[in-house]
Design a protein around this motif. Sequence first.
Motif, short mmCIF file in Angstrom:
data_model
loop_
_atom_site.label_atom_id
_atom_site.label_comp_id
_atom_site.label_asym_id
_atom_site.label_seq_id
_atom_site.Cartn_x
_atom_site.Cartn_y
_atom_site.Cartn_z
N UNK A 8 0.84 -1.21 0.00
CA UNK A 8 0.00 0.00 0.00
C UNK A 8 0.87 1.25 0.00
N UNK A 9 1.94 1.24 0.80
CA UNK A 9 2.85 2.38 0.82
C UNK A 9 3.49 2.57 -0.55
N UNK A 10 3.92 1.48 -1.14
CA UNK A 10 4.52 1.53 -2.48
C UNK A 10 3.53 2.08 -3.50
N UNK A 11 2.29 1.62 -3.45
CA UNK A 11 1.25 2.08 -4.37
C UNK A 11 1.00 3.57 -4.15
N UNK A 12 0.95 4.01 -2.89
CA UNK A 12 0.72 5.42 -2.59
C UNK A 12 1.83 6.31 -3.11
N UNK A 13 3.08 5.89 -2.90
CA UNK A 13 4.22 6.66 -3.39
C UNK A 13 4.20 6.71 -4.91
N UNK A 14 3.93 5.59 -5.55
CA UNK A 14 3.86 5.54 -7.02
C UNK A 14 2.76 6.45 -7.55
N UNK A 15 1.60 6.41 -6.89
CA UNK A 15 0.49 7.28 -7.29
C UNK A 15 0.87 8.74 -7.14
N UNK A 16 1.53 9.09 -6.03
CA UNK A 16 1.96 10.47 -5.79
C UNK A 16 2.92 10.93 -6.88
N UNK A 17 3.89 10.10 -7.24
CA UNK A 17 4.86 10.44 -8.28
C UNK A 17 4.17 10.60 -9.63
N UNK A 18 3.22 9.72 -9.92
CA UNK A 18 2.48 9.82 -11.19
C UNK A 18 1.69 11.13 -11.26
N UNK A 19 1.08 11.51 -10.14
CA UNK A 19 0.30 12.76 -10.11
C UNK A 19 1.22 13.96 -10.35
N UNK A 20 2.38 13.98 -9.70
CA UNK A 20 3.33 15.08 -9.89
C UNK A 20 3.81 15.12 -11.33
N UNK A 21 4.15 13.97 -11.90
CA UNK A 21 4.62 13.90 -13.28
C UNK A 21 3.53 14.36 -14.25
N UNK A 22 2.31 13.94 -14.00
CA UNK A 22 1.19 14.31 -14.87
C UNK A 22 0.96 15.82 -14.84
N UNK A 23 1.06 16.42 -13.66
CA UNK A 23 0.87 17.87 -13.55
C UNK A 23 1.96 18.61 -14.33
N UNK A 24 3.20 18.14 -14.25
CA UNK A 24 4.29 18.76 -15.00
C UNK A 24 4.07 18.65 -16.50
N UNK A 25 3.61 17.51 -16.95
CA UNK A 25 3.34 17.33 -18.38
C UNK A 25 2.20 18.22 -18.84
N UNK A 26 1.19 18.38 -18.00
CA UNK A 26 0.07 19.26 -18.36
C UNK A 26 0.54 20.70 -18.54
#
Length: 84
Positions: A8-26
């Motif tokens: 769950x911690x791994x999934x949360x960290x991965x989700x957080x990184x994906x959100x940050x990356x997605x915002x930068x791409x936007x």
Amino acid sequence: MDTIISACISAGVTLFICIINNRGQQEKTRALMEYKLDELTKRVDKHNNTVERTFHLEEQMGIQEEKMKVANHRIEDLEKKVES
């Protein structure tokens, strides 16, 4: 239980990184779209200016043609007077 918590911690960290990356791409995509829109606007303005200039030139050409017709009629009238 420890495996589930670490997953769950791994999934949360991965989700957080994906959100940050997605915002930068936007933001990059938005900046690119704004740049392209500005360039397109400049091209449209240049095109509209060309159309306006062409219209003005055609109008002037019509006036000059009318002046030439009047001058030709005057010359013809003068030639007729000389012949008479």
